[in-house]
Design a protein around this motif. Structure first.
Motif, PDB file in Angstrom:
ATOM      1  N   UNK A  10       0.830  -1.210   0.000  1.00 43.65           N
ATOM      2  CA  UNK A  10       0.000   0.000   0.000  1.00 43.65           C
ATOM      3  C   UNK A  10       0.861   1.255   0.000  1.00 43.65           C
ATOM      4  N   UNK A  11       1.969   1.213   0.730  1.00 41.13           N
ATOM      5  CA  UNK A  11       2.848   2.382   0.781  1.00 41.13           C
ATOM      6  C   UNK A  11       3.432   2.678  -0.592  1.00 41.13           C
ATOM      7  N   UNK A  12       3.871   1.637  -1.313  1.00 38.94           N
ATOM      8  CA  UNK A  12       4.401   1.834  -2.659  1.00 38.94           C
ATOM      9  C   UNK A  12       3.327   2.405  -3.577  1.00 38.94           C
ATOM     10  N   UNK A  13       2.153   1.813  -3.515  1.00 38.48           N
ATOM     11  CA  UNK A  13       1.083   2.191  -4.433  1.00 38.48           C
ATOM     12  C   UNK A  13       0.533   3.581  -4.162  1.00 38.48           C
ATOM     13  N   UNK A  14       0.306   3.889  -2.878  1.00 38.16           N
ATOM     14  CA  UNK A  14      -0.440   5.101  -2.523  1.00 38.16           C
ATOM     15  C   UNK A  14       0.450   6.149  -1.855  1.00 38.16           C
ATOM     16  N   UNK A  58       2.983   7.209  -4.164  1.00 37.08           N
ATOM     17  CA  UNK A  58       2.380   7.723  -5.404  1.00 37.08           C
ATOM     18  C   UNK A  58       2.778   6.976  -6.667  1.00 37.08           C
ATOM     19  N   UNK A  59       3.159   5.717  -6.576  1.00 35.81           N
ATOM     20  CA  UNK A  59       3.528   5.027  -7.818  1.00 35.81           C
ATOM     21  C   UNK A  59       2.303   4.812  -8.711  1.00 35.81           C
ATOM     22  N   UNK A  60       1.154   4.528  -8.111  1.00 28.42           N
ATOM     23  CA  UNK A  60      -0.057   4.388  -8.917  1.00 28.42           C
ATOM     24  C   UNK A  60      -0.457   5.723  -9.530  1.00 28.42           C
ATOM     25  N   UNK A  89       6.229   6.267 -18.242  1.00 27.28           N
ATOM     26  CA  UNK A  89       5.209   5.623 -17.415  1.00 27.28           C
ATOM     27  C   UNK A  89       5.568   4.187 -17.052  1.00 27.28           C
ATOM     28  N   UNK A  90       6.430   3.559 -17.836  1.00 25.80           N
ATOM     29  CA  UNK A  90       6.671   2.124 -17.678  1.00 25.80           C
ATOM     30  C   UNK A  90       7.268   1.754 -16.319  1.00 25.80           C
ATOM     31  N   UNK A  91       8.326   2.428 -15.829  1.00 33.55           N
ATOM     32  CA  UNK A  91       8.848   2.056 -14.503  1.00 33.55           C
ATOM     33  C   UNK A  91       7.794   2.176 -13.404  1.00 33.55           C
ATOM     34  N   UNK A  92       6.951   3.192 -13.487  1.00 30.31           N
ATOM     35  CA  UNK A  92       5.887   3.355 -12.501  1.00 30.31           C
ATOM     36  C   UNK A  92       4.887   2.208 -12.598  1.00 30.31           C
ATOM     37  N   UNK A  93       4.549   1.832 -13.817  1.00 27.32           N
ATOM     38  CA  UNK A  93       3.634   0.712 -14.024  1.00 27.32           C
ATOM     39  C   UNK A  93       4.187  -0.570 -13.411  1.00 27.32           C
ATOM     40  N   UNK A  94       5.454  -0.845 -13.644  1.00 28.09           N
ATOM     41  CA  UNK A  94       6.040  -2.082 -13.127  1.00 28.09           C
ATOM     42  C   UNK A  94       6.068  -2.090 -11.601  1.00 28.09           C
ATOM     43  N   UNK A  95       6.344  -0.939 -10.990  1.00 31.36           N
ATOM     44  CA  UNK A  95       6.243  -0.865  -9.534  1.00 31.36           C
ATOM     45  C   UNK A  95       4.833  -1.211  -9.076  1.00 31.36           C
ATOM     46  N   UNK A  96       3.844  -0.732  -9.816  1.00 37.27           N
ATOM     47  CA  UNK A  96       2.446  -0.970  -9.443  1.00 37.27           C
ATOM     48  C   UNK A  96       2.099  -2.449  -9.524  1.00 37.27           C
ATOM     49  N   UNK A  97       2.376  -3.083 -10.656  1.00 33.78           N
ATOM     50  CA  UNK A  97       1.916  -4.461 -10.820  1.00 33.78           C
ATOM     51  C   UNK A  97       2.674  -5.412  -9.898  1.00 33.78           C
ATOM     52  N   UNK A  98       3.952  -5.142  -9.626  1.00 32.49           N
ATOM     53  CA  UNK A  98       4.684  -6.022  -8.710  1.00 32.49           C
ATOM     54  C   UNK A  98       4.291  -5.755  -7.265  1.00 32.49           C
ATOM     55  N   UNK A  99       4.036  -4.504  -6.908  1.00 29.84           N
ATOM     56  CA  UNK A  99       3.598  -4.215  -5.546  1.00 29.84           C
ATOM     57  C   UNK A  99       2.273  -4.898  -5.253  1.00 29.84           C
ATOM     58  N   UNK A 100       1.365  -4.900  -6.209  1.00 31.14           N
ATOM     59  CA  UNK A 100       0.083  -5.573  -5.997  1.00 31.14           C
ATOM     60  C   UNK A 100       0.255  -7.068  -5.793  1.00 31.14           C
ATOM     61  N   UNK A 101       1.342  -7.615  -6.315  1.00 32.63           N
ATOM     62  CA  UNK A 101       1.642  -9.034  -6.122  1.00 32.63           C
ATOM     63  C   UNK A 101       2.479  -9.281  -4.867  1.00 32.63           C
ATOM     64  N   UNK A 102       2.791  -8.210  -4.137  1.00 30.86           N
ATOM     65  CA  UNK A 102       3.596  -8.373  -2.929  1.00 30.86           C
ATOM     66  C   UNK A 102       5.052  -8.651  -3.201  1.00 30.86           C
ATOM     67  N   UNK A 103       5.538  -8.134  -4.322  1.00 29.17           N
ATOM     68  CA  UNK A 103       6.918  -8.397  -4.707  1.00 29.17           C
ATOM     69  C   UNK A 103       7.635  -7.118  -5.088  1.00 29.17           C
ATOM     70  N   UNK A 104       8.954  -7.110  -4.858  1.00 27.61           N
ATOM     71  CA  UNK A 104       9.797  -6.007  -5.302  1.00 27.61           C
ATOM     72  C   UNK A 104       9.977  -6.127  -6.811  1.00 27.61           C
ATOM     73  N   UNK A 105       9.853  -5.012  -7.485  1.00 29.19           N
ATOM     74  CA  UNK A 105      10.029  -5.005  -8.939  1.00 29.19           C
ATOM     75  C   UNK A 105      11.444  -5.457  -9.310  1.00 29.19           C
ATOM     76  N   UNK A 106      11.573  -6.352 -10.303  1.00 29.55           N
ATOM     77  CA  UNK A 106      12.908  -6.819 -10.689  1.00 29.55           C
ATOM     78  C   UNK A 106      13.694  -5.768 -11.454  1.00 29.55           C
ATOM     79  N   UNK A 107      14.997  -5.963 -11.489  1.00 34.44           N
ATOM     80  CA  UNK A 107      15.817  -5.157 -12.373  1.00 34.44           C
ATOM     81  C   UNK A 107      15.381  -5.430 -13.811  1.00 34.44           C
ATOM     82  N   UNK A 108      15.522  -4.451 -14.672  1.00 35.32           N
ATOM     83  CA  UNK A 108      15.053  -4.591 -16.051  1.00 35.32           C
ATOM     84  C   UNK A 108      15.629  -5.828 -16.736  1.00 35.32           C
ATOM     85  N   UNK A 109      16.873  -6.119 -16.458  1.00 38.56           N
ATOM     86  CA  UNK A 109      17.539  -7.264 -17.077  1.00 38.56           C
ATOM     87  C   UNK A 109      16.799  -8.566 -16.821  1.00 38.56           C
ATOM     88  N   UNK A 110      16.149  -8.649 -15.664  1.00 42.29           N
ATOM     89  CA  UNK A 110      15.528  -9.905 -15.258  1.00 42.29           C
ATOM     90  C   UNK A 110      14.009  -9.898 -15.399  1.00 42.29           C
TER      91      UNK A 110
END
Length: 272
Positions: free
Chosen positions: A138-142, A145-147, A176-197
């Protein structure tokens, strides 16, 4: 007591080459001799940890020591291996989003624990580094302000596209893409991966509701400045917000989206 460490005590991934296995064994025995019981464990990270190493890759091995032992050590690098010293108190401290060590947390995601002398506490700490508690999500998303930030860039991209500003639209869509990835991984309870992975993680450890090829396709089209991809992504994010809030028992993410009011019309092509 030092000197008892032997290969059977190491849990080595099957994909490591004989040369890599030899390097890890030598590192383990050297650290056991130097630190004895103050060597708490070893964790493999980097490309080799995910079976993605190439002929140019080295090994990244985290040497987890007691705080006292770690105080006298620093990271050592060679052509074959980066020997990264990690103090126990650092491993068990979870850095909040936006702080100096936040970005380091993903290095522990899906990282094989080669040696654990803590009765499982080390393995638990490794998993915890790469996962988000519900409150952290929730902190990441709201709170951070990543969402809302993703919505902002997506909205600007669509406005620029509407007004015929192709370069500007593409730049905002890409941002917008880095923000989007933070959002979708945060909703899954996971830290966003490095782009390489990112492709590897999406395929090997799928996100619920985001098939790897679907999300990667949306990302690629967004980077290309495709306004339809931004709109498709918005619809999926809005659905994901509803599901997230239901799980959490609040309406924080849907409230944030709905707070955009009539500006949201641009996402279905009817306004903005």
């Amino acid at each position: 007591m030092a000197g008892w460490l032997a290969v059977p005590y190491l849990d080595l991934p099957t994909w490591l080459t004989p040369a890599q296995r030899g390097t890890v064994v030598a590192l383990a025995e050297r650290n056991d001799a130097a630190h004895g019981d103050e060597l708490l464990g070893l964790v493999l990270s980097g490309s080799a940890a995910r079976d993605l190493a190439t002929g140019l890759s080295d090994l990244d091995v985290m040497v987890v020591l007691t705080d006292r032992a770690a105080a006298d050590r620093s990271t050592e690098k060679s052509q074959e291996v980066d020997e990264i010293v990690e103090a126990w108190s650092d491993l068990t401290t979870v850095a909040p989003f936006g702080t100096e060590y936040w970005w380091y947390r993903w290095s522990y995601a899906w990282a094989p624990v080669l040696l654990d002398r803590t009765g499982g506490a080390l393995a638990d700490a490794v998993r915890r580094q790469a996962t988000l508690s519900p409150d952290e999500a929730d902190a990441v998303l709201v709170d951070h302000d990543r969402l809302d930030g993703w919505l902002n860039f997506a909205y600007r991209a669509l406005k620029n596209d509407r007004d015929g500003r192709a370069v500007e639209a593409r730049l905002d869509a890409a941002e917008s893409v880095p923000w989007l990835l933070d959002v979708v991984f945060a909703m899954a309870g996971r830290v966003r991966p490095y782009n390489k992975y990112l492709p590897w993680e999406l395929r090997e450890h799928p996100l619920e509701g985001w098939a790897a090829d679907d999300l990667l396709g949306l990302v690629q089209r967004t980077l290309d400045g495709d306004a339809s991809a931004v709109r498709e992504t918005f619809a999926r994010v809005r659905t994901a917000c509803t599901a997230h809030d239901r799980r959490r028992g609040h309406t924080r993410t849907t409230d944030m989206v709905d707070g955009w009011g009539r500006e949201l019309a641009i996402f279905d092509g009817t306004g903005g």
